[in-house]
Motif scaffolding. Structure first.
Motif, PDB file in Angstrom:
ATOM      1  N   ASP A 153      16.860  11.962   8.687  1.00  0.00           N
ATOM      2  CA  ASP A 153      17.100  11.168   7.489  1.00  0.00           C
ATOM      3  C   ASP A 153      16.162   9.970   7.442  1.00  0.00           C
ATOM      4  O   ASP A 153      15.716   9.551   6.373  1.00  0.00           O
ATOM      5  CB  ASP A 153      18.546  10.681   7.435  1.00  0.00           C
ATOM      6  N   ASP A 154      15.867   9.369   8.585  1.00  0.00           N
ATOM      7  CA  ASP A 154      14.952   8.232   8.631  1.00  0.00           C
ATOM      8  C   ASP A 154      13.561   8.642   8.156  1.00  0.00           C
ATOM      9  O   ASP A 154      12.890   7.897   7.456  1.00  0.00           O
ATOM     10  CB  ASP A 154      14.843   7.662  10.046  1.00  0.00           C
ATOM     11  N   LEU A 155      13.128   9.817   8.536  1.00  0.00           N
ATOM     12  CA  LEU A 155      11.819  10.299   8.108  1.00  0.00           C
ATOM     13  C   LEU A 155      11.793  10.531   6.596  1.00  0.00           C
ATOM     14  O   LEU A 155      10.788  10.250   5.941  1.00  0.00           O
ATOM     15  CB  LEU A 155      11.450  11.584   8.853  1.00  0.00           C
ATOM     16  N   ALA A 156      12.893  11.014   6.049  1.00  0.00           N
ATOM     17  CA  ALA A 156      12.971  11.231   4.603  1.00  0.00           C
ATOM     18  C   ALA A 156      12.878   9.905   3.860  1.00  0.00           C
ATOM     19  O   ALA A 156      12.215   9.810   2.826  1.00  0.00           O
ATOM     20  CB  ALA A 156      14.263  11.950   4.247  1.00  0.00           C
ATOM     21  N   VAL A 157      13.508   8.872   4.381  1.00  0.00           N
ATOM     22  CA  VAL A 157      13.449   7.548   3.759  1.00  0.00           C
ATOM     23  C   VAL A 157      12.019   7.015   3.813  1.00  0.00           C
ATOM     24  O   VAL A 157      11.505   6.477   2.829  1.00  0.00           O
ATOM     25  CB  VAL A 157      14.434   6.564   4.443  1.00  0.00           C
ATOM     26  N   GLN A 158      11.368   7.179   4.944  1.00  0.00           N
ATOM     27  CA  GLN A 158       9.986   6.721   5.071  1.00  0.00           C
ATOM     28  C   GLN A 158       9.066   7.443   4.092  1.00  0.00           C
ATOM     29  O   GLN A 158       8.217   6.830   3.456  1.00  0.00           O
ATOM     30  CB  GLN A 158       9.487   6.944   6.498  1.00  0.00           C
ATOM     31  N   ARG A 159       9.236   8.740   3.943  1.00  0.00           N
ATOM     32  CA  ARG A 159       8.409   9.506   2.995  1.00  0.00           C
ATOM     33  C   ARG A 159       8.674   9.071   1.556  1.00  0.00           C
ATOM     34  O   ARG A 159       7.748   8.954   0.756  1.00  0.00           O
ATOM     35  CB  ARG A 159       8.683  10.997   3.143  1.00  0.00           C
ATOM     36  N   ALA A 160       9.934   8.835   1.225  1.00  0.00           N
ATOM     37  CA  ALA A 160      10.279   8.411  -0.136  1.00  0.00           C
ATOM     38  C   ALA A 160       9.666   7.050  -0.448  1.00  0.00           C
ATOM     39  O   ALA A 160       9.159   6.830  -1.550  1.00  0.00           O
ATOM     40  CB  ALA A 160      11.799   8.360  -0.293  1.00  0.00           C
ATOM     41  N   ARG A 161       9.699   6.141   0.509  1.00  0.00           N
ATOM     42  CA  ARG A 161       9.090   4.831   0.297  1.00  0.00           C
ATOM     43  C   ARG A 161       7.593   4.967   0.069  1.00  0.00           C
ATOM     44  O   ARG A 161       7.028   4.321  -0.802  1.00  0.00           O
ATOM     45  CB  ARG A 161       9.338   3.927   1.504  1.00  0.00           C
ATOM     46  N   LYS A 162       6.945   5.819   0.855  1.00  0.00           N
ATOM     47  CA  LYS A 162       5.505   6.012   0.724  1.00  0.00           C
ATOM     48  C   LYS A 162       5.175   6.625  -0.637  1.00  0.00           C
ATOM     49  O   LYS A 162       4.226   6.209  -1.297  1.00  0.00           O
ATOM     50  CB  LYS A 162       4.981   6.898   1.849  1.00  0.00           C
ATOM     51  N   MET A 163       5.952   7.587  -1.067  1.00  0.00           N
ATOM     52  CA  MET A 163       5.725   8.215  -2.365  1.00  0.00           C
ATOM     53  C   MET A 163       5.912   7.200  -3.491  1.00  0.00           C
ATOM     54  O   MET A 163       5.146   7.180  -4.448  1.00  0.00           O
ATOM     55  CB  MET A 163       6.656   9.409  -2.553  1.00  0.00           C
ATOM     56  N   GLY A 164       6.922   6.349  -3.381  1.00  0.00           N
ATOM     57  CA  GLY A 164       7.148   5.318  -4.387  1.00  0.00           C
ATOM     58  C   GLY A 164       6.000   4.337  -4.443  1.00  0.00           C
ATOM     59  O   GLY A 164       5.542   3.944  -5.519  1.00  0.00           O
ATOM     60  N   TYR A 165       5.507   3.951  -3.283  1.00  0.00           N
ATOM     61  CA  TYR A 165       4.365   3.040  -3.223  1.00  0.00           C
ATOM     62  C   TYR A 165       3.145   3.680  -3.875  1.00  0.00           C
ATOM     63  O   TYR A 165       2.455   3.054  -4.672  1.00  0.00           O
ATOM     64  CB  TYR A 165       4.052   2.675  -1.771  1.00  0.00           C
ATOM     65  N   ASN A 166       2.882   4.940  -3.542  1.00  0.00           N
ATOM     66  CA  ASN A 166       1.725   5.635  -4.111  1.00  0.00           C
ATOM     67  C   ASN A 166       1.845   5.772  -5.625  1.00  0.00           C
ATOM     68  O   ASN A 166       0.870   5.635  -6.350  1.00  0.00           O
ATOM     69  CB  ASN A 166       1.552   7.007  -3.468  1.00  0.00           C
ATOM     70  N   LYS A 167       3.061   6.045  -6.119  1.00  0.00           N
ATOM     71  CA  LYS A 167       3.265   6.188  -7.557  1.00  0.00           C
ATOM     72  C   LYS A 167       2.963   4.873  -8.258  1.00  0.00           C
ATOM     73  O   LYS A 167       2.268   4.840  -9.270  1.00  0.00           O
ATOM     74  CB  LYS A 167       4.681   6.632  -7.870  1.00  0.00           C
ATOM     75  N   GLU A 168       3.484   3.766  -7.732  1.00  0.00           N
ATOM     76  CA  GLU A 168       3.225   2.469  -8.350  1.00  0.00           C
ATOM     77  C   GLU A 168       1.742   2.136  -8.320  1.00  0.00           C
ATOM     78  O   GLU A 168       1.194   1.601  -9.282  1.00  0.00           O
ATOM     79  CB  GLU A 168       4.028   1.378  -7.648  1.00  0.00           C
ATOM     80  N   TRP A 169       1.081   2.445  -7.225  1.00  0.00           N
ATOM     81  CA  TRP A 169      -0.344   2.177  -7.115  1.00  0.00           C
ATOM     82  C   TRP A 169      -1.125   3.003  -8.140  1.00  0.00           C
ATOM     83  O   TRP A 169      -2.007   2.489  -8.811  1.00  0.00           O
ATOM     84  CB  TRP A 169      -0.824   2.488  -5.695  1.00  0.00           C
ATOM     85  N   ASN A 170      -0.789   4.279  -8.282  1.00  0.00           N
ATOM     86  CA  ASN A 170      -1.480   5.141  -9.243  1.00  0.00           C
ATOM     87  C   ASN A 170      -1.224   4.679 -10.678  1.00  0.00           C
ATOM     88  O   ASN A 170      -2.128   4.701 -11.512  1.00  0.00           O
ATOM     89  CB  ASN A 170      -1.070   6.596  -9.067  1.00  0.00           C
ATOM     90  N   ASP A 171       0.013   4.258 -10.980  1.00  0.00           N
ATOM     91  CA  ASP A 171       0.317   3.753 -12.318  1.00  0.00           C
ATOM     92  C   ASP A 171      -0.545   2.543 -12.637  1.00  0.00           C
ATOM     93  O   ASP A 171      -1.104   2.428 -13.728  1.00  0.00           O
ATOM     94  CB  ASP A 171       1.794   3.381 -12.444  1.00  0.00           C
ATOM     95  N   ARG A 172      -0.657   1.627 -11.676  1.00  0.00           N
ATOM     96  CA  ARG A 172      -1.467   0.426 -11.885  1.00  0.00           C
ATOM     97  C   ARG A 172      -2.948   0.783 -12.036  1.00  0.00           C
ATOM     98  O   ARG A 172      -3.652   0.225 -12.885  1.00  0.00           O
ATOM     99  CB  ARG A 172      -1.262  -0.532 -10.711  1.00  0.00           C
ATOM    100  N   LYS A 173      -3.411   1.723 -11.238  1.00  0.00           N
ATOM    101  CA  LYS A 173      -4.814   2.143 -11.305  1.00  0.00           C
ATOM    102  C   LYS A 173      -5.142   2.687 -12.694  1.00  0.00           C
ATOM    103  O   LYS A 173      -6.155   2.308 -13.284  1.00  0.00           O
ATOM    104  CB  LYS A 173      -5.079   3.197 -10.231  1.00  0.00           C
ATOM    105  N   PHE A 174      -4.279   3.542 -13.244  1.00  0.00           N
ATOM    106  CA  PHE A 174      -4.528   4.111 -14.563  1.00  0.00           C
ATOM    107  C   PHE A 174      -4.444   3.054 -15.656  1.00  0.00           C
ATOM    108  O   PHE A 174      -5.179   3.092 -16.638  1.00  0.00           O
ATOM    109  CB  PHE A 174      -3.576   5.268 -14.842  1.00  0.00           C
ATOM    110  N   GLN A 175      -3.553   2.081 -15.484  1.00  0.00           N
ATOM    111  CA  GLN A 175      -3.455   0.980 -16.435  1.00  0.00           C
ATOM    112  C   GLN A 175      -4.762   0.184 -16.441  1.00  0.00           C
ATOM    113  O   GLN A 175      -5.303  -0.130 -17.505  1.00  0.00           O
ATOM    114  CB  GLN A 175      -2.288   0.074 -16.087  1.00  0.00           C
ATOM    115  N   ASP A 176      -5.272  -0.139 -15.264  1.00  0.00           N
ATOM    116  CA  ASP A 176      -6.524  -0.885 -15.156  1.00  0.00           C
ATOM    117  C   ASP A 176      -7.686  -0.097 -15.746  1.00  0.00           C
ATOM    118  O   ASP A 176      -8.525  -0.664 -16.451  1.00  0.00           O
ATOM    119  CB  ASP A 176      -6.822  -1.239 -13.703  1.00  0.00           C
ATOM    120  N   PHE A 177      -7.751   1.205 -15.463  1.00  0.00           N
ATOM    121  CA  PHE A 177      -8.815   2.036 -16.029  1.00  0.00           C
ATOM    122  C   PHE A 177      -8.766   2.008 -17.553  1.00  0.00           C
ATOM    123  O   PHE A 177      -9.797   1.957 -18.219  1.00  0.00           O
ATOM    124  CB  PHE A 177      -8.706   3.481 -15.550  1.00  0.00           C
ATOM    125  N   GLY A 178      -7.564   2.051 -18.112  1.00  0.00           N
ATOM    126  CA  GLY A 178      -7.410   2.032 -19.557  1.00  0.00           C
ATOM    127  C   GLY A 178      -7.914   0.738 -20.172  1.00  0.00           C
ATOM    128  O   GLY A 178      -8.594   0.748 -21.208  1.00  0.00           O
TER     129      GLY A 178
END
Length: 68
Positions: A12-37
């Motif tokens: 379960d700890d590994l699942a939490v770590q993966r979810a946090r990483k995925m959330g971080y990556n999603k926010e980073w990608n959203d910001r990247k596309f906003q900046d590109f726009g």
């Protein structure tokens, strides 16, 4: 790891770590596309670097006002 070489993390700890990483990556990608726009819009509206930098500054200022 403990002295026997076993992991202290439960699956379960590994699942939490993966979810946090995925959330971080999603926010980073959203910001990247906003900046590109924003940059793309400024490039399309300008005819030279001076206009581009002025338009980009205005767009960033507008974005900052909307965040606050």
């Amino acid at each position: 790891m403990n002295s026997r070489g076993e992991s202290l993390y439960l699956p379960d700890d590994l699942a939490v770590q993966r979810a946090r990483k995925m959330g971080y990556n999603k926010e980073w990608n959203d910001r990247k596309f906003q900046d590109f726009g924003i940059i793309e819009d400024a490039l399309r509206q300008s005819t030279n670097f001076t206009e581009f930098s002025q338009i980009l500054r205005e767009k960033i200022t507008e974005l900052e006002r909307n965040v606050r």
